[in-house]
Design a protein around this motif. Structure first.
Motif, mmCIF file in Angstrom:
data_model
loop_
_atom_site.group_PDB
_atom_site.id
_atom_site.type_symbol
_atom_site.label_atom_id
_atom_site.label_comp_id
_atom_site.label_asym_id
_atom_site.label_seq_id
_atom_site.Cartn_x
_atom_site.Cartn_y
_atom_site.Cartn_z
ATOM 1 N N GLU A 14 0.929 -1.133 0.021
ATOM 2 C CA GLU A 14 0.004 0.048 0.120
ATOM 3 C C GLU A 14 0.774 1.162 -0.205
ATOM 4 O O GLU A 14 0.612 2.046 -0.515
ATOM 5 C CB GLU A 14 -0.956 -0.042 1.221
ATOM 6 C CG GLU A 14 -1.882 -1.007 1.210
ATOM 7 C CD GLU A 14 -2.706 -0.799 2.417
ATOM 8 O OE1 GLU A 14 -3.946 -0.989 2.593
ATOM 9 O OE2 GLU A 14 -2.088 -1.103 3.837
ATOM 10 N N GLY A 15 2.084 1.248 0.820
ATOM 11 C CA GLY A 15 2.834 2.429 0.988
ATOM 12 C C GLY A 15 3.328 2.816 -0.305
ATOM 13 O O GLY A 15 3.466 3.906 -1.001
ATOM 14 N N THR A 16 4.070 1.659 -1.210
ATOM 15 C CA THR A 16 4.856 1.828 -2.275
ATOM 16 C C THR A 16 3.894 2.160 -3.319
ATOM 17 O O THR A 16 4.131 3.353 -4.215
ATOM 18 C CB THR A 16 5.380 0.440 -2.667
ATOM 19 O OG1 THR A 16 5.936 -0.054 -1.729
ATOM 20 C CG2 THR A 16 5.851 0.457 -3.906
ATOM 21 N N SER A 17 2.517 1.823 -3.709
ATOM 22 C CA SER A 17 1.673 2.057 -4.767
ATOM 23 C C SER A 17 1.190 3.513 -4.290
ATOM 24 O O SER A 17 1.074 4.542 -5.226
ATOM 25 C CB SER A 17 0.644 0.925 -4.897
ATOM 26 O OG SER A 17 0.116 0.660 -3.928
ATOM 27 N N ALA A 18 0.801 3.737 -3.030
ATOM 28 C CA ALA A 18 0.506 5.191 -2.735
ATOM 29 C C ALA A 18 1.466 6.372 -2.977
ATOM 30 O O ALA A 18 1.304 7.390 -3.742
ATOM 31 C CB ALA A 18 -0.112 5.410 -1.404
ATOM 32 N N ALA A 19 2.788 5.931 -2.497
ATOM 33 C CA ALA A 19 3.587 7.004 -2.977
ATOM 34 C C ALA A 19 4.164 7.181 -4.333
ATOM 35 O O ALA A 19 4.380 8.220 -4.754
ATOM 36 C CB ALA A 19 4.946 6.556 -1.978
ATOM 37 N N THR A 20 4.102 5.932 -5.106
ATOM 38 C CA THR A 20 4.476 5.844 -6.579
ATOM 39 C C THR A 20 3.393 6.676 -7.115
ATOM 40 O O THR A 20 3.706 7.445 -8.102
ATOM 41 C CB THR A 20 4.421 4.472 -6.757
ATOM 42 O OG1 THR A 20 5.674 3.671 -6.324
ATOM 43 C CG2 THR A 20 5.221 4.299 -8.393
ATOM 44 N N ALA A 21 2.119 6.287 -6.940
ATOM 45 C CA ALA A 21 0.956 7.114 -7.596
ATOM 46 C C ALA A 21 1.104 8.716 -7.431
ATOM 47 O O ALA A 21 1.081 9.566 -8.494
ATOM 48 C CB ALA A 21 -0.422 6.691 -7.094
#
Ligand code: ADP
Ligand code: MG
Length: 436
Positions: A14-21
Motif C-alpha cells: 500500500e505504501g509503495t503504490s500510494a507514494a508511487t502514484a
C-alpha cells in the motif's frame, strides 16, 4: 459505548503504490525507488536521552514512504498529501539553517535538511531530487513522524547518491546508520529548529523487528533486546491522546535546563553519572547546594530553580535510568514474558508513569486518564511515552484484550469530555530501508 478508533499501518504494498502514484501524478514518470522509515514508541527511559541515560524504543509498523528520483541539477521538489499537495521547491545551493535567508519552510525542512546536513558532514555535491511522501505515522502525536520523514530521506539519498552508509535491508550497516542518525539530528535541530536528542532517529534507523533497542544516549551505542510480543500473546497498545497543550514549547526546554542545573550543582557532567545506590546522598547534597545558591543567577543567566524542583527532576532521571536497566535485564533473561516476570515488567512501566507525573510533572489529564483506564481494564502496565504534556501513552496488554482495553479508554475519554483518542497496535518492526 463508542467504537475505539484504530489507525492501521499501511502494508509495504500500500505504501509503495500510494507514494508511487502521488509521484507519477505530481512529477510524471517513475521514481528511482520507494524508501521507508518507521515512527517509534519508547517502552521506558523517558527524558533520559539528554541526561546521557538509557532509552528503550521500538520501531512502529507505521512508516513514512518516500518515492524519490534523482535529478541532474540541485533542485529539490517535494509533495505530501498532508500539505494539500502543494509542491515545495528548494535548491541545495541556497538552503540554510532556520533563521537565515536560506531557511526552508515547514515540513520540507525535514527532507531538504537531510541533504543539507549530509553535505555539511562531508558529502558535498549531492544531486537534487523529486520526492513524494505518503506517511501513516500520526503527525505530532509523539510517535516521531518527523524522524520517520528524515530517516526515509536519509536512506533514499544515501542510495541514489551512492554514499553507501545504510547498507542493504538484509545486512544493515549499523556504523553507517549511526552516522545517518547524526545527520538527521542535525537536520531536525538546525533546519527545523527542534532541539531534540537522537532517540527518535536511532529507533527509526537502528531497530530490529521483534526487538527493542537499548540505546545508551551518552555514546550512541545500542543493543538489541528480544521483545517479540506476538509470540507471547501480548500486544503493546498505543493510545494517541490527541491532546495539544499550548504550554509544551517552553516546558521541554525548562526540564532540560533543570537537569543541567542539577548536574552542575552536583559536580557531574550528566545526571546519568549519579548511581542509583548513591541517590539519597546525592539528593541531600543537591538540596543543600541549591538552597545555598537560591537567588543567584547561573553563568547561562538562568535563576536557580527551587531546591525541591531540582531534587524531584533529578530523582526522576536517576530512577528512570535504573528502571530501564531493570526492564532490559528482565527482557534479556531468556524466559517468556509471563507470570511474575510480566507483572514485574508492568510494574516498572507503572512506576515510570508515576515518576513522570509526580516528579517530572510532564503528564496531563488526558495521559493520566488513558493510563488509569487501561490499567483498570486489565493492562499489565501503562505509562505516558515521548516528551509528555499530550502525545501518546502505551499499555502492555494481552493480545486478546487489545480491543476491550481500547474501548475502556475511549469510554473514559467520553466521560471526561476529552476528544476521542486513537489507537495503534505497536508491533516491534523493521528499521528504515528500501521497499521497491
Ligand atoms: P512528531 O514527530 O511527534 O510527530 P513533530 O512536531 O516532531 O511531531 O513533527 C511533526 C512535523 O513533521 C509536522 O508538523 C510536519 O512538519 C512534519 N511531518 C511529519 N510527517 C509529515 C507528512 N506526512 N507530511 C507533511 N509533513 C509531515
Ligand atoms: Mg518529532
Amino acid at each position: 459505548p463508542t467504537q475505539p478508533l484504530f489507525t492501521p499501518a499501511m502494508s509495504p504494498q500500500e505504501g509503495t503504490s500510494a507514494a508511487t502514484a502521488l509521484f507519477r501524478e505530481t512529477f510524471g514518470g517513475e521514481p528511482d525507488g520507494v524508501w521507508y522509515a518507521p515512527g517509534r514508541v519508547n517502552i521506558i527511559g523517558e527524558h533520559t536521552d539528554y541526561n546521557g541515560g538509557l532509552a528503550l524504543p521500538i520501531a512502529l509498523p507505521h512508516r513514512a514512504h518516500l518515492a524519490l528520483r534523482r535529478r541532474q541539477d540541485r533542485t529539490v521538489r517535494l509533495v505530501s498529501p498532508q500539505t494539500r499537495q502543494q509542491v515545495d521547491v528548494t535548491d541545495l545551493d541556497t538552503i540554510g539553517p532556520k533563521g537565515t535567508p536560506g531557511e526552508v519552510r515547514q515540513w520540507a525542512a525535514y527532507v531538504a535538511g537531510v541533504a543539507w546536513a549530509l553535505e555539511r558532514e562531508g558529502f558535498a555535491g549531492l544531486p537534487g531530487f523529486d520526492a513524494a511522501l505518503v506517511s501513516c505515522v500520526p503527525l505530532g502525536g509523539g510517535l516521531s513522524s518527523s524522524a520517520a520523514l528524515e530517516c526515509s530521506a536519509a536512506v533514499a539519498i544515501d542510495e541514489v547518491a551512492g554514499l553507501g552508509l545504510a547498507g542493504s535491508a538484509d545486512s544493515p550497516d549499523d556504523a553507517g546508520r549511526a552516522r545517518l542518525v547524526q545527520v538527521c539530528v542535525r537536520a531536525e535541530n538546525e533546519m527545523a529548529g527542534a532541539p531534540t536528542g537522537g532517540m527518535d532517529q536511532s529507533a527509526s534507523l537502528r531497530c530490529l523487528p521483534g526487538h527493542a533497542l537499548e540505546l545508551d544516549c551518552r555514546d550512541g551505542s545500542v543493543a538489541h533486546v528480544p521483545f517479540d510480543l506476538a509470540a507471547q500473546e501480548l500486544a503493546l497498545l498505543v493510545i494517541d491522546t490527541k491532546a495539544k497543550h499550548s504550554l509544551v514549547d517552553g516546558q521541554y526546554g525548562q526540564r532540560r535546563a533543570a537537569c543541567e542545573q542539577a548536574a552542575n550543582l552536583l559536580g557531574v557532567e550528566l545526571l546519568a553519572d549519579v548511581a542509583v545506590q548513591d541517590l539519597d546522598e546525592a539528593l541531600e547534597r543537591l538540596r543543600a547546594a541549591a538552597s545555598g545558591s537560591q537567588g543567584s543567577t547561573s553563568a547561562a543567566g538562568a535563576d536557580t530553580l527551587e531546591p525541591d524542583v531540582l531534587v524531584r527532576r533529578t530523582r526522576h532521571v536517576v530512577t528512570e535510568i535504573d528502571r530501564t536497566h531493570q526492564l532490559v535485564g528482565l527482557l534479556q533473561d531468556g524466559r517468556p514474558l509471563a507470570g511474575d516476570k510480566l507483572a514485574a515488567a508492568g510494574a516498572l512501566m507503572d512506576a515510570s508513569h508515576e515518576s513522570l507525573r509526580v516528579d517530572y510533572e510532564c503528564t496531563c489529564p488526558e495521559l493520566d486518564t488513558a493510563v488509569e483506564a487501561a490499567r483498570s481494564a486489565g493492562a499489565h502496565g501503562a505509562r505516558m511515552t515521548g516528551g509528555g504534556f499530550g502525545g501518546s501513552a502505551i499499555a502492555l496488554v494481552d493480545a486478546a484484550r487489545v480491543h476491550d482495553v481500547a474501548a475502556a479508554v475511549t469510554d473514559a475519554y467520553a466521560r471526561a469530555g476529552f476528544t476521542p483518542p486513537a489507537f495503534l497496535d505497536a508491533v516491534p518492526s523493521a528499521p528504515a530501508g528500501r521497499l521497491a
